[in-house]
Design an enzyme around this catalytic site. Structure first.
Site, PDB file in Angstrom:
ATOM      1  N   ASP A   1       9.552 -24.329   3.174  1.00  0.00           N
ATOM      2  CA  ASP A   1       8.982 -25.493   4.047  1.00  0.00           C
ATOM      3  C   ASP A   1       8.023 -24.682   5.048  1.00  0.00           C
ATOM      4  O   ASP A   1       7.088 -25.245   5.886  1.00  0.00           O
ATOM      5  CB  ASP A   1       9.917 -26.276   4.776  1.00  0.00           C
ATOM      6  CG  ASP A   1      10.971 -25.801   5.516  1.00  0.00           C
ATOM      7  OD1 ASP A   1      10.860 -24.246   5.531  1.00  0.00           O
ATOM      8  OD2 ASP A   1      11.668 -26.380   5.984  1.00  0.00           O
ATOM      9  N   GLU A   2       8.297 -23.474   5.401  1.00  0.00           N
ATOM     10  CA  GLU A   2       7.633 -22.564   6.370  1.00  0.00           C
ATOM     11  C   GLU A   2       5.887 -22.825   5.923  1.00  0.00           C
ATOM     12  O   GLU A   2       5.222 -22.138   7.155  1.00  0.00           O
ATOM     13  CB  GLU A   2       8.150 -21.098   6.593  1.00  0.00           C
ATOM     14  CG  GLU A   2       9.500 -21.116   6.844  1.00  0.00           C
ATOM     15  CD  GLU A   2      10.244 -19.965   7.485  1.00  0.00           C
ATOM     16  OE1 GLU A   2       9.518 -19.249   7.911  1.00  0.00           O
ATOM     17  OE2 GLU A   2      11.437 -19.759   7.138  1.00  0.00           O
TER      18      GLU A   2
ATOM     19  N   LYS B   1       3.801 -16.462   1.513  1.00  0.00           N
ATOM     20  CA  LYS B   1       4.467 -17.288   0.567  1.00  0.00           C
ATOM     21  C   LYS B   1       3.471 -18.448   0.498  1.00  0.00           C
ATOM     22  O   LYS B   1       3.264 -19.105  -0.506  1.00  0.00           O
ATOM     23  CB  LYS B   1       5.694 -17.944   1.237  1.00  0.00           C
ATOM     24  CG  LYS B   1       6.862 -17.124   1.239  1.00  0.00           C
ATOM     25  CD  LYS B   1       7.306 -16.686   0.110  1.00  0.00           C
ATOM     26  CE  LYS B   1       8.062 -17.889  -0.695  1.00  0.00           C
ATOM     27  NZ  LYS B   1       8.847 -17.263  -1.934  1.00  0.00           N
TER      28      LYS B   1
END
Ligand code: NAD
Ligand code: TYD
Length: 341
Positions: free
Chosen positions: A126-127, A157
C-alpha cells in the site's frame, strides 16, 4: 500446480509456503531466495524434506540462473515476494532496492514470457499510494488512488508494479498485483516495528518510537495476507490490482504500549527518537474490491493476532536471538546509535 515462490526464506514468503503446503498438498513449490540478511533458511527447516518442496539459492537479478531454472521447471505460476523490504534501509542506501525490486522483477517476468508461465503474481504494498492525513479518517486507499511514493523503497515497489502492468499490456503477460498493508506474525525479521519492540522489551532494552508515535499503520495478520494472495493468484483477473487490508488502523505508540502490557514490562522503556525522513503519516486500505469480487475477508482480529505473535516470539527465542546476535547487531547500532535523543 507448480509454483515458483521467490523470497520464500523471508517473512511473508515463508508463511505463504507453509500456507500452500498445508492447504494445497498437491501443489509443488520451488522456493527461490538469495538469502540476503533478511532471508533465513532455518525458517524453512520444517518443510525442507517435503517431496513437493525444493529450495534454490538464486538471486532474481541473475538472469542466466533464473532462465535455467524456468527452462528446467516450467512453472505454472510465479509469486514474487523477493524484495528489499525495509524503508529505513532504503533511506540509508537506495541502490540495492532499485536492483532487486525493479530489475529483479523484470527478469522474472522476462522468464515468464519465454517459458509461457500461466500467471505472474507481484506482491506489492500500500506504500505505493504514499500517505493519507491523520485527521481524515474518511479517506482510504482504493486501487484507483494515484501512485505517489515517499521513500526509495516504495518508489522501487511502484516501479515494479508499473512494469508488471506494462508487461501485461505490451506482451500480454498474465499478471496480477496485490497491494497489502503492514503485516505482522511469526518469522518477521526483528528490524520491523512489532518484532523489534517484542525483542527489545523482552531484553529490557529501550523501545525506539519515531517522532511522537502518532503515525498510523493498517495491520494485517500474515496468514490472512497469504490466503488473499492464494485466492488472487488462482482466481484474480489478469491485469488487475487488488488492495489487501483489514480496516485495522493503529497509532504506533498504541502498538508499543500494548506489547509492553502483554509482556508485563514498564512504559519507561519507551524512548522517542528522531523521526524517519519523509515518514508517511497514515496508511489505510479499502479492501472492497477483493471482498466483493473474490470473497476474501481477513479472519484474524488484531487482539487475537498480536497475542499469537507475541507467544510465537516467546516460544521461538532462538530463531530471533540468532538473528540479533549476528550481522543485524551492527546494523542496529548504526541506525539507532546516532538516533537516540
Ligand atoms: P523480507 O525482507 O522478510 O523477505 C524478503 C526475502 O527476499 C528474503 O528472504 C530475502 O533473502 C529475499 N531476497 C531479497 N533480495 C533477493 C534477490 N535479489 N533474489 C532473491 N531473493 C531475494 O520481506 P517480507 O516482509 O516478507 O516482504 C515480502 C514482500 O511483501 C516484499 O515484496 C514486500 O515489498 C511486500 N510487502 C511486505 C509488507 C510487510 O508488512 N512486511 C507489506 C506489504 C508488502
Ligand atoms: P516498519 O515496521 O518499518 O514498517 P513501514 O515503515 O513499512 O510501515 O514501521 C512501522 C511504523 O513504525 C512506521 O511508522 C515507523 C515506526 N517505527 C518506529 O517508530 N520505531 C522503529 O524502531 C521502527 C522499526 C518503526
Amino acid at each position: 500446480m507448480k509454483i515458483i515462490v521467490t523470497g520464500g526464506a523471508g517473512f511473508i514468503g515463508s508463511n505463504f509456503i507453509f500456507y500452500i503446503l498445508k492447504n494445497h498438498p498437491n501443489d509443488n513449490i520451488i522456493c527461490v531466495d538469495s538469502l540476503t540478511y533478511a532471508g533465513n533458511l532455518s525458517t524453512l527447516s520444517s518443510v525442507m524434506d517435503y517431496r513437493n518442496f525444493t529450495f534454490k539459492k538464486i538471486d532474481i537479478c541473475d538472469k542466466d540462473s533464473i532462465f535455467s531454472l524456468f527452462e528446467a521447471e516450467r512453472p505454472d505460476i510465479v509469486v514474487n515476494f523477493a524484495a528489499e523490504s525495509h524503508v529505513d534501509r532504503s533511506i540509508e542506501d537506495p541502490q540495492i532496492f532499485l536492483t532487486t525490486n525493479i530489475i529483479g522483477t523484470s527478469i522474472l517476468m522476462d522468464a515468464c514470457i519465454k517459458y509461457n508461465t500461466k500467471r505472474f503474481h507481484q506482491v506489492s504494498t500500500d506504500e505505493v499510494y504514499g500517505d493519507l492525513p491523520l485527521d481524515r479518517k474518511d479517506l482510504l486507499f482504493t486501487e484507483d488512488t494515484p501512485i505517489c511514493t515517499s521513500s526509495p523503497y516504495s518508489s522501487s515497489k511502484a516501479s515494479a508494479d508499473l512494469l508488471a502492468l506494462a508487461y501485461h499490456r505490451t506482451y500480454g503477460l498474465d499478471v496480477t498485483i496485490s497491494r497489502c498493508s503492514n503485516n505482522y506474525g511469526p518469522y518477521q525479521f526483528p528490524e520491523k516495528l512489532i518484532p523489534l519492540m517484542i525483542a527489545n522489551a523482552l531484553d529490557n532494552k529501550l523501545l525506539p518510537v519515531y517522532g511522537e508515535g502518532l503515525n498510523i499503520r493498517d495491520w494485517l495478520y500474515v496468514e490472512d495476507h497469504c490466503e488473499a494472495i492464494d485466492i488472487i493468484m488462482r482466481n484474480g483477473t489478469s491485469g488487475e490490482v487488488y488492495n489487501v487490508g483489514g480496516h485495522n488502523e493503529m497509532h504506533n505508540i498504541d502498538i508499543v504500549k500494548l506489547i509492553i502490557k502483554e509482556l508485563g514490562k514498564s512504559e519507561d522503556l519507551i524512548t522517542f527518537v528522531t523521526d524517519r525522513k519523509g515518514h508517511d503519516l497514515r496508511y489505510a486500505i479499502d479492501p472492497t474490491k477483493i471482498h466483493t469480487q473474490l470473497g476474501w475477508l481477513p479472519k484474524t482480529a488484531f487482539a487475537e493476532g498480536i497475542k499469537k505473535t507475541i507467544s510465537w516470539y516467546l516460544d521461538n527465542k532462538q530463531w530471533w536471538m540468532d538473528i540479533i546476535s549476528g550481522e543485524y547487531q551492527n546494523y542496529y547500532n548504526k541506525m539507532y546509535g546516532e538516533r537516540l535523543l
